[in-house]
Design an enzyme around this catalytic site. Sequence first.
Site, PDB file in Angstrom:
ATOM      1  N   CYS A 130       0.811  -1.219   0.000  1.00 52.87           N
ATOM      2  CA  CYS A 130       0.000   0.000   0.000  1.00 52.87           C
ATOM      3  C   CYS A 130       0.852   1.281   0.000  1.00 52.87           C
ATOM      4  CB  CYS A 130      -0.951   0.007   1.192  1.00 52.87           C
ATOM      5  SG  CYS A 130      -0.290  -0.768   2.684  1.00 52.87           S
ATOM      6  N   HIS A 237      -2.944   6.040   4.595  1.00 51.63           N
ATOM      7  CA  HIS A 237      -1.536   6.256   4.924  1.00 51.63           C
ATOM      8  C   HIS A 237      -1.123   7.643   4.432  1.00 51.63           C
ATOM      9  CE1 HIS A 237      -1.402   2.150   5.977  1.00 51.63           C
ATOM     10  NE2 HIS A 237      -0.709   1.639   4.983  1.00 51.63           N
TER      11      HIS A 237
HETATM   12  O1  25A Z   1       1.424 -12.212   4.826  1.00 51.98           O
HETATM   13  P1  25A Z   1       0.981 -10.834   4.427  1.00 51.98           P
HETATM   14  O2  25A Z   1       0.960 -10.665   2.956  1.00 51.98           O
HETATM   15  O3  25A Z   1       1.795  -9.771   5.073  1.00 51.98           O
HETATM   16  O4  25A Z   1      -0.544 -10.660   4.931  1.00 51.98           O
HETATM   17  C1  25A Z   1      -0.947 -10.777   6.319  1.00 51.98           C
HETATM   18  C2  25A Z   1      -2.327 -10.223   6.529  1.00 51.98           C
HETATM   19  O5  25A Z   1      -2.340  -8.929   5.951  1.00 51.98           O
HETATM   20  C3  25A Z   1      -3.624  -8.666   5.445  1.00 51.98           C
HETATM   21  C4  25A Z   1      -4.482  -9.899   5.519  1.00 51.98           C
HETATM   22  O6  25A Z   1      -5.400  -9.740   6.622  1.00 51.98           O
HETATM   23  C5  25A Z   1      -3.476 -10.982   5.831  1.00 51.98           C
HETATM   24  O7  25A Z   1      -4.057 -11.968   6.660  1.00 51.98           O
HETATM   25  N1  25A Z   1      -3.390  -8.196   4.130  1.00 51.98           N
HETATM   26  C6  25A Z   1      -2.996  -8.856   3.016  1.00 51.98           C
HETATM   27  N2  25A Z   1      -2.802  -8.019   2.030  1.00 51.98           N
HETATM   28  C7  25A Z   1      -3.078  -6.779   2.507  1.00 51.98           C
HETATM   29  C8  25A Z   1      -3.046  -5.488   1.966  1.00 51.98           C
HETATM   30  N3  25A Z   1      -2.693  -5.250   0.691  1.00 51.98           N
HETATM   31  C9  25A Z   1      -3.456  -6.918   3.853  1.00 51.98           C
HETATM   32  N4  25A Z   1      -3.771  -5.886   4.604  1.00 51.98           N
HETATM   33  C10 25A Z   1      -3.750  -4.677   4.029  1.00 51.98           C
HETATM   34  N5  25A Z   1      -3.382  -4.466   2.774  1.00 51.98           N
HETATM   35  P2  25A Z   1      -6.931  -9.397   6.425  1.00 51.98           P
HETATM   36  O8  25A Z   1      -7.540  -9.336   7.755  1.00 51.98           O
HETATM   37  O9  25A Z   1      -7.157  -8.254   5.543  1.00 51.98           O
HETATM   38  O10 25A Z   1      -7.476 -10.618   5.617  1.00 51.98           O
HETATM   39  C11 25A Z   1      -7.393 -11.911   6.061  1.00 51.98           C
HETATM   40  C12 25A Z   1      -8.257 -12.742   5.082  1.00 51.98           C
HETATM   41  O11 25A Z   1      -7.488 -13.869   4.732  1.00 51.98           O
HETATM   42  C13 25A Z   1      -8.286 -15.038   5.024  1.00 51.98           C
HETATM   43  N6  25A Z   1      -7.414 -16.141   5.255  1.00 51.98           N
HETATM   44  C14 25A Z   1      -6.471 -16.269   6.191  1.00 51.98           C
HETATM   45  N7  25A Z   1      -5.882 -17.472   6.100  1.00 51.98           N
HETATM   46  C15 25A Z   1      -6.495 -18.140   5.075  1.00 51.98           C
HETATM   47  C16 25A Z   1      -7.482 -17.294   4.533  1.00 51.98           C
HETATM   48  N8  25A Z   1      -8.254 -17.676   3.521  1.00 51.98           N
HETATM   49  C17 25A Z   1      -8.069 -18.910   2.990  1.00 51.98           C
HETATM   50  N9  25A Z   1      -7.169 -19.774   3.456  1.00 51.98           N
HETATM   51  C18 25A Z   1      -6.361 -19.432   4.495  1.00 51.98           C
HETATM   52  N10 25A Z   1      -5.453 -20.297   4.962  1.00 51.98           N
HETATM   53  C19 25A Z   1      -9.071 -14.606   6.209  1.00 51.98           C
HETATM   54  O12 25A Z   1     -10.203 -15.331   6.439  1.00 51.98           O
HETATM   55  C20 25A Z   1      -9.457 -13.215   5.799  1.00 51.98           C
HETATM   56  O13 25A Z   1     -10.542 -13.277   4.913  1.00 51.98           O
HETATM   57  P3  25A Z   1     -10.520 -15.921   7.947  1.00 51.98           P
HETATM   58  O14 25A Z   1     -11.650 -16.817   7.796  1.00 51.98           O
HETATM   59  O15 25A Z   1      -9.248 -16.472   8.548  1.00 51.98           O
HETATM   60  O16 25A Z   1     -10.879 -14.757   8.909  1.00 51.98           O
HETATM   61  C21 25A Z   1     -11.862 -13.888   8.639  1.00 51.98           C
HETATM   62  C22 25A Z   1     -12.539 -13.553   9.985  1.00 51.98           C
HETATM   63  O17 25A Z   1     -12.385 -12.214  10.301  1.00 51.98           O
HETATM   64  C23 25A Z   1     -13.654 -11.539  10.415  1.00 51.98           C
HETATM   65  N11 25A Z   1     -13.527 -10.316   9.651  1.00 51.98           N
HETATM   66  C24 25A Z   1     -12.620 -10.067   8.733  1.00 51.98           C
HETATM   67  N12 25A Z   1     -12.781  -8.822   8.247  1.00 51.98           N
HETATM   68  C25 25A Z   1     -13.801  -8.288   8.874  1.00 51.98           C
HETATM   69  C26 25A Z   1     -14.312  -9.228   9.771  1.00 51.98           C
HETATM   70  N13 25A Z   1     -15.359  -8.943  10.536  1.00 51.98           N
HETATM   71  C27 25A Z   1     -15.941  -7.733  10.445  1.00 51.98           C
HETATM   72  N14 25A Z   1     -15.498  -6.763   9.590  1.00 51.98           N
HETATM   73  C28 25A Z   1     -14.432  -7.012   8.791  1.00 51.98           C
HETATM   74  N15 25A Z   1     -14.008  -6.038   7.946  1.00 51.98           N
HETATM   75  C29 25A Z   1     -14.639 -12.456   9.786  1.00 51.98           C
HETATM   76  O18 25A Z   1     -15.852 -12.407  10.464  1.00 51.98           O
HETATM   77  C30 25A Z   1     -14.018 -13.831   9.909  1.00 51.98           C
HETATM   78  O19 25A Z   1     -14.446 -14.468  11.056  1.00 51.98           O
HETATM   79  O1  L14 Z   2       2.875  -6.061   2.410  1.00 56.55           O
HETATM   80  O2  L14 Z   2       0.627  -3.769   8.481  1.00 56.55           O
HETATM   81  O3  L14 Z   2       1.050  -5.331   1.557  1.00 56.55           O
HETATM   82  O4  L14 Z   2       0.133  -1.927   7.448  1.00 56.55           O
HETATM   83  C1  L14 Z   2       0.366  -4.154   3.851  1.00 56.55           C
HETATM   84  C2  L14 Z   2      -0.105  -3.691   5.186  1.00 56.55           C
HETATM   85  C3  L14 Z   2       2.097  -5.564   4.992  1.00 56.55           C
HETATM   86  C4  L14 Z   2       1.600  -5.053   6.320  1.00 56.55           C
HETATM   87  C5  L14 Z   2       1.731  -5.636   2.536  1.00 56.55           C
HETATM   88  C6  L14 Z   2       0.547  -3.088   7.451  1.00 56.55           C
HETATM   89  C7  L14 Z   2       1.078  -5.474   3.883  1.00 56.55           C
HETATM   90  C8  L14 Z   2       1.029  -3.671   6.154  1.00 56.55           C
END
Ligand code: 25A
Ligand code: L14
Length: 333
Positions: A130, A237
Amino acid sequence: MKKVNLAVVGATGMVGRTFLKVLKEKNFPIDNLYLMASKRSAGTKLEYDGKEYIVEELTEHSFDKPIDIALFSAGGSTSEKFAPIAAAHGVIVVDNSAQWRQHPDVPLVVPEVNPEDISWNHGIIANPNCSTIQAVAVLKPLDDKYKIKRVVYSTYQAVSGAGVAGWNDLENGLKGEAPKKFPHPIAGNCLPHIDVFMENGYTKEEMKMIWETRKILHDPDLKVTATTVRVPVFSSHSESINVEFEKPIDDIEDVKKLLAAAPDVVLVDDPANNKYPLAIDAAGTDEVYVGRIRRDESVENGINLWVVADNIRKGAATNAVQIAEILAEAMDK
Ligand code: 25A
Ligand code: L14
């Protein structure tokens, strides 16, 4: 545009839910829509375009059905395992995690900056970090004209970047509760710590900004440094960017003109009337805002900029949907 079969992986997350919002707003041409997440969320009902969809568990067989494009935002380990499975089934994955961004076979794309890189994909296209997206949207037109020599990033990043858990830490912290996601209270605080610490003393978030800026601008030797800081802001941000150029800036007004004309960049630069980009104004929008444009008087050809964008929209969901739009258009031909 041809209607595509689209999968959203990580549909229940902060970014996943925003994918659905942005897809609808842009009237993305969807034939069949599949929503996937972890087992924990399987069975969850989500609405898209007035219709209810049931979230299915992501498995090795999720891509056995005909799917054209999959938008992934489920974290690095999920992307590591499942993006290649999807790609092997002929799906084009647009991945939001950091997992594939530096892979030489994976384009890293901001549509306003390097759309040409989409065409050499091998089934996985990475969505940048981002903080990088909003920075390069502004740097690109300046690099084209003045050739960037060095960049210094200092970021002020919203808690929504850390997902729902980050958001909750600020909301509950404001009521005096202890943090669960961050290592220290975020309410009334600034944490110079985003993602993990690396051996060189930088955080991974800082290194991602450095690596990704070089890859997107096609300049592997570009001098870039960064300090990334979490601040008690919910959405958007903000970044201070100091840039030094090879070529002289004869007139700072030309920099403002270039930025005002840059695609999806909005110039907000009227200090006399207290107008400059603000996180609360950027929240919920898809543009990148730039202001406080002025010379860095300590060097020969330098400027300072203040850049703000919604980290979940342009920083994640919107950018990925824009890439998918270009893919869908190409599928038409
Ligand atoms: O490794 P990285 O790349 O650094 O990413 C780490 C984390 O960063 C977020 C993302 O979290 C990820 O888990 N992320 C990734 N890219 C991003 C970006 N560009 C980023 N954040 C910002 N900018 P997240 O919370 O955004 O999303 C997590 C999603 O991934 C699903 N998931 C996790 N493990 C999984 C999987 N799906 C399939 N297989 C797997 N092994 C995860 O689903 C979620 O959809 P979940 O079921 O584990 O959990 C969802 C639960 O959370 C609640 N919930 C989520 N969002 C909301 C919410 N409730 C209310 N409002 C919301 N906005 C749901 O109810 C559900 O119970
Ligand atoms: O690499 O925690 O795209 O604000 C973006 C959100 C890493 C973490 C990524 C954060 C993620 C970051």
